[in-house]
Scaffold this motif. Structure first.
Motif, mmCIF file in Angstrom:
data_model
loop_
_atom_site.group_PDB
_atom_site.id
_atom_site.type_symbol
_atom_site.label_atom_id
_atom_site.label_comp_id
_atom_site.label_asym_id
_atom_site.label_seq_id
_atom_site.Cartn_x
_atom_site.Cartn_y
_atom_site.Cartn_z
ATOM 1 N N VAL A 156 41.977 53.721 32.267
ATOM 2 C CA VAL A 156 42.267 52.299 32.334
ATOM 3 C C VAL A 156 41.256 51.800 33.357
ATOM 4 O O VAL A 156 40.686 50.638 33.204
ATOM 5 N N ALA A 157 40.996 52.386 34.430
ATOM 6 C CA ALA A 157 39.970 51.804 35.456
ATOM 7 C C ALA A 157 38.715 51.914 34.595
ATOM 8 O O ALA A 157 37.770 50.747 34.963
ATOM 9 N N PHE A 158 38.198 53.247 33.968
ATOM 10 C CA PHE A 158 36.770 53.059 33.307
ATOM 11 C C PHE A 158 36.752 51.678 32.389
ATOM 12 O O PHE A 158 35.512 51.291 32.280
ATOM 13 N N CYS A 159 37.817 51.586 31.356
ATOM 14 C CA CYS A 159 37.647 50.441 30.479
ATOM 15 C C CYS A 159 37.371 49.304 31.242
ATOM 16 O O CYS A 159 36.863 48.274 30.979
ATOM 17 N N GLN A 160 38.227 49.148 32.265
ATOM 18 C CA GLN A 160 38.247 47.540 33.150
ATOM 19 C C GLN A 160 36.909 47.231 33.730
ATOM 20 O O GLN A 160 36.259 46.533 33.919
ATOM 21 N N ASP A 161 36.319 48.450 34.213
ATOM 22 C CA ASP A 161 35.044 48.429 34.879
ATOM 23 C C ASP A 161 33.925 48.007 33.924
ATOM 24 O O ASP A 161 32.783 47.402 33.986
ATOM 25 N N LEU A 162 34.153 48.884 32.805
ATOM 26 C CA LEU A 162 32.942 48.450 31.838
ATOM 27 C C LEU A 162 33.083 46.866 31.109
ATOM 28 O O LEU A 162 32.129 46.309 31.085
ATOM 29 N N LEU A 163 34.375 46.556 30.894
ATOM 30 C CA LEU A 163 34.417 44.916 30.491
ATOM 31 C C LEU A 163 33.894 44.279 31.728
ATOM 32 O O LEU A 163 33.589 43.045 31.216
ATOM 33 N N ALA A 164 33.900 44.617 32.784
ATOM 34 C CA ALA A 164 33.414 43.852 34.164
ATOM 35 C C ALA A 164 32.082 43.529 33.903
ATOM 36 O O ALA A 164 31.357 42.776 34.609
ATOM 37 N N GLU A 165 31.283 44.438 33.135
ATOM 38 C CA GLU A 165 29.867 44.376 33.227
ATOM 39 C C GLU A 165 29.337 43.039 32.435
ATOM 40 O O GLU A 165 29.883 42.564 31.456
ATOM 41 N N GLY A 166 28.071 42.578 32.918
ATOM 42 C CA GLY A 166 27.814 41.505 32.233
ATOM 43 C C GLY A 166 27.406 41.328 30.618
ATOM 44 O O GLY A 166 27.436 40.300 30.019
ATOM 45 N N ASP A 167 27.119 42.654 30.259
ATOM 46 C CA ASP A 167 26.785 42.592 28.755
ATOM 47 C C ASP A 167 28.033 42.386 27.890
ATOM 48 O O ASP A 167 27.902 41.943 26.776
ATOM 49 N N TYR A 168 29.161 42.422 28.319
ATOM 50 C CA TYR A 168 30.372 42.276 27.648
ATOM 51 C C TYR A 168 31.091 40.896 27.941
ATOM 52 O O TYR A 168 32.162 40.391 28.002
ATOM 53 N N CYS A 169 30.289 40.037 28.897
ATOM 54 C CA CYS A 169 30.961 38.429 29.100
ATOM 55 C C CYS A 169 30.949 37.714 27.978
ATOM 56 O O CYS A 169 29.793 37.501 27.401
ATOM 57 N N ARG A 170 31.924 37.072 27.769
ATOM 58 C CA ARG A 170 32.190 36.272 26.583
ATOM 59 C C ARG A 170 32.817 34.769 27.278
ATOM 60 O O ARG A 170 34.460 34.821 27.360
ATOM 61 N N PRO A 171 32.152 33.884 27.673
ATOM 62 C CA PRO A 171 32.940 32.738 28.528
ATOM 63 C C PRO A 171 34.077 32.052 27.544
ATOM 64 O O PRO A 171 35.148 31.704 28.093
ATOM 65 N N GLN A 172 33.765 31.859 26.359
ATOM 66 C CA GLN A 172 34.688 31.098 25.559
ATOM 67 C C GLN A 172 35.932 31.962 25.296
ATOM 68 O O GLN A 172 37.134 31.498 25.221
ATOM 69 N N ALA A 173 35.781 33.212 24.936
ATOM 70 C CA ALA A 173 36.955 34.273 24.725
ATOM 71 C C ALA A 173 36.766 35.567 24.909
ATOM 72 O O ALA A 173 36.086 36.449 24.400
ATOM 73 N N PRO A 174 36.970 35.826 26.286
ATOM 74 C CA PRO A 174 36.740 36.997 27.084
ATOM 75 C C PRO A 174 37.345 38.141 26.195
ATOM 76 O O PRO A 174 38.388 37.842 25.648
ATOM 77 N N ILE A 175 36.787 39.313 26.295
ATOM 78 C CA ILE A 175 37.362 40.475 25.709
ATOM 79 C C ILE A 175 38.864 40.888 26.500
ATOM 80 O O ILE A 175 38.608 40.977 27.394
ATOM 81 N N GLN A 176 39.891 41.329 25.685
ATOM 82 C CA GLN A 176 41.131 41.306 25.900
ATOM 83 C C GLN A 176 41.462 42.570 26.034
ATOM 84 O O GLN A 176 41.254 43.605 24.971
ATOM 85 N N PHE A 177 41.657 43.191 27.523
ATOM 86 C CA PHE A 177 42.005 44.649 27.346
ATOM 87 C C PHE A 177 43.473 45.135 27.346
ATOM 88 O O PHE A 177 44.330 44.152 28.058
ATOM 89 N N VAL A 178 43.976 45.789 26.541
ATOM 90 C CA VAL A 178 45.465 45.835 26.313
ATOM 91 C C VAL A 178 45.772 47.458 26.514
ATOM 92 O O VAL A 178 45.334 48.380 26.014
ATOM 93 N N CYS A 179 46.670 47.775 27.469
ATOM 94 C CA CYS A 179 47.125 48.930 27.697
ATOM 95 C C CYS A 179 48.556 48.999 28.323
ATOM 96 O O CYS A 179 48.764 48.026 29.392
ATOM 97 N N ARG A 180 49.645 49.700 27.903
ATOM 98 C CA ARG A 180 50.903 49.716 28.459
ATOM 99 C C ARG A 180 50.911 50.533 29.778
ATOM 100 O O ARG A 180 51.981 50.215 30.576
ATOM 101 N N SER A 181 49.996 51.447 30.086
ATOM 102 C CA SER A 181 50.064 52.186 31.477
ATOM 103 C C SER A 181 49.182 51.640 32.491
ATOM 104 O O SER A 181 48.079 51.067 32.013
ATOM 105 N N ARG A 182 49.560 51.948 33.530
ATOM 106 C CA ARG A 182 48.527 51.444 34.570
ATOM 107 C C ARG A 182 47.595 52.521 34.924
ATOM 108 O O ARG A 182 46.463 52.347 35.419
#
Length: 407
Positions: free
Chosen positions: A267-293
Motif C-alpha cells: 500500500v505504501a509502496f504504490c502510494q509513494d510511486l504514484l506521488a512521483e512526478g512521472d505519474y502526475c495527471r492534472p486533469q484526471a489523477p491516477i486513482q489508487f484502490v485498495c480495501r486494506s490499509r
C-alpha cells in the motif's frame, strides 16, 4: 495301405543277402545318413497326419526322441496351438491342406511347440508325397527355427524406428532453430528500425535546441534558456531509458539478473510511486484502490517498481488526459494482485499474440513515442518472481493488465 517307417538298424537284425536286398538296404542307409546330417527339421506324415519318419534335427528342436514321434499325430505334438495359445484347428492347418489338394504350402508366420510347453517361431514348407501311380500318400514337412532371424529383424526394426525418431527429432530441432533464427532476424530488424527512429527524434531535438541556443543566445531570456535546457535533458533521459531497457533485456536473456525479495508494504509502496512526478495527471489523477490499509508481501522492490512503472507509463501514454486510470491492489489466498486499468485507445486483437515480444508495438499507436520493450520487460520480471500477467482490452474502450505474484 502299408507304410514304411525309417528307423536306425537294431543290433542283431538280419542282413538281406540277396543283391537286390543289399542295394535297397544301402539306399535306405544312405537316405537315413542324409536325413541325419541335415540341420533343418524334416518329417513325413501319412494321410492321417501321423509321423512316418523324422530326422534327429526335427526331434531335437521340439525336445522329443525320434522313437517317441513315429506313429504320433504331429499336429497334436507340436502344432496344436497358435502363437497366442489359442487352439489351432487341424482343419485350418496348411500342412494337412498340402496332401488334401496336392499343393505346396510355404508358411513363415507360425510357431511350433516343444515338449516342455514352450514355442518358437518357424518357417516351414509342406510338400505332398505321391506314389508311383501319382496317388497322394502323405506329405514331407521341412522346417527351421527362425528365432535368431526374428530377433535380428526386431533389432533391425527397432534400430530403424529409433533412427527415424532421431531423424524426426533432429528435423524438429532444425526447424525450431530456423524459426528462432527467423524470429531473431525479425527482432534485429525491428531493433534497428526502433533504434534509428527512437534515437533520431531526441537527437534531432537536442541538435535543434543547441543550434537555437547558439544562434539566439544573446536574444533569449533566462527562462527561455531554461526551457531549452530542460528539453535537452528530457531527450537525454529518453535515450538513457531506452539504453537501460536494452541492457535489461540482455541481462534477462543472459540469465544474470538476480531476484532479491524482501518484505514490503505494498500500500505504501504504490502510494509513494504514484506521488512521483512521472505519474502526475492534472486533469484526471491516477486513482489508487485498495480495501486494506496495509498489504504485506515479500517481493523484489526493484523488479516490482519496473513492472508498475512500465504499466502505468503505458496507461498514461495511450489514455487521453481527461480519461481515468486506476491502480488496484488486492491480496487473497497467498497471491498479490496488481491491476492497472485505463480507458485509453485499447489493443487490437491482432496485436495480442505478440504483445509481450521485444520491439513490438500496436498497429494503432500512430506517432505516440515508445520502444516496444516495456511489456517484454514486464512479463519477464513477472515470470522471474513466479507470477503471471493477463491482459483484457477493447479498442477504443481501454485496457486492463492484471499481475499476480506469490506473496
Amino acid at each position: 495301405m502299408t507304410q514304411t517307417y525309417w528307423l536306425p538298424s537294431q543290433p542283431g537284425s538280419p542282413v538281406v543277402a540277396a543283391p537286390l536286398g543289399q542295394e535297397l538296404e544301402h539306399l535306405r542307409r544312405q537316405h537315413q545318413l542324409i536325413l541325419n546330417a541335415v540341420g533343418e527339421g524334416i518329417y513325413g506324415l501319412d494321410l492321417d497326419g501321423n509321423v512316418t519318419f523324422v530326422n534327429p534335427a526335427a526331434a531335437a528342436m521340439i525336445g522329443w526322441s525320434t522313437e517317441e514321434l513315429i506313429g504320433r499325430s504331429m499336429h497334436a505334438v507340436m502344432h496344436h496351438s497358435l502363437a497366442d495359445g489359442s487352439p489351432y484347428q487341424r482343419e485350418a492347418c496348411p500342412i494337412y491342406a498340402a496332401f488334401q489338394d496336392g499343393s505346396v504350402r510355404h508358411i513363415t508366420n507360425e510357431v511350433f511347440w516343444r515338449k516342455d510347453g514352450t514355442s518358437f517361431p518357424v518357417e516351414y514348407v509342406s510338400t505332398p508325397m505321391r506314389d508311383e501311380d501319382g496317388q497322394l500318400i502323405g506329405t514331407v514337412v521341412t522346417f527351421r527355427d527362425i528365432t535368431q532371424r526374428r530377433w535380428a529383424e526386431e533389432i533391425l526394426q527397432r534400430t530403424n524406428e529409433e533412427l527415424e525418431q532421431k531423424v524426426q527429432e533432429r528435423t524438429a530441432e532444425l526447424q525450431a532453430a530456423n524459426q528462432q533464427l527467423r524470429q531473431l532476424s525479425d527482432m534485429r530488424s525491428r531493433f534497428v528500425s526502433m533504434v534509428c527512429h527512437e534515437f533520431r527524434n531526441p537527437l534531432n531535438n537536442i541538435a535543434l535546441t543547441v543550434s537555437s541556443l547558439n544562434r539566439y543566445d544573446t536574444q533569449l531570456r533566462p527562462d527561455e534558456k531554461t526551457d531549452y535546457l530542460l528539453t535537452i535533458n528530457a531527450n537525454v533521459e529518453r535515450m538513457t531509458q531506452m539504453i537501460d531497457d536494452i541492457l535489461v533485456i540482455g541481462k534477462i536473456e543472459a540469465k544474470v539478473l538476480e531476484v532479491n525479495p524482501r518484505p514490503l508494504d505494498l500500500v505504501a509502496f504504490c502510494q509513494d510511486l504514484l506521488a512521483e512526478g512521472d505519474y502526475c495527471r492534472p486533469q484526471a489523477p491516477i486513482q489508487f484502490v485498495c480495501r486494506s490499509r496495509q498489504v504485506l508481501a515479500c517481493l523484489d522492490e526493484r523488479l516490482l517498481r519496473s513492472i508498475l512503472s512500465n504499466l502505468l507509463s503505458n496507461a498514461i501514454r495511450y489514455t487521453p488526459g481527461d480519461r481515468p486510470i486506476w491502480l488496484k491492489l488486492a491480496k487473497q489466498r497467498g497471491q498479490v494482485s496488481l491491476r492497472v486499468q485505463d480507458e485509453g485507445i485499447g489493443i487490437p486483437a491482432g496485436d495480442r499474440k505478440t504483445l509481450f515480444e521485444p520491439f513490438h508495438r500496436g498497429q494503432n499507436v500512430s506517432n505516440i513515442p515508445g520502444t516496444g520493450l516495456g511489456l517484454s520487460i514486464v512479463k519477464q520480471f513477472v515470470q522471474l518472481q513466479q507470477g503471471t500477467i493477463k491482459v483484457a482490452s477493447r479498442v477504443g474502450a481501454g485496457t486492463t493488465f492484471t499481475v499476480s505474484l506469490p506473496a
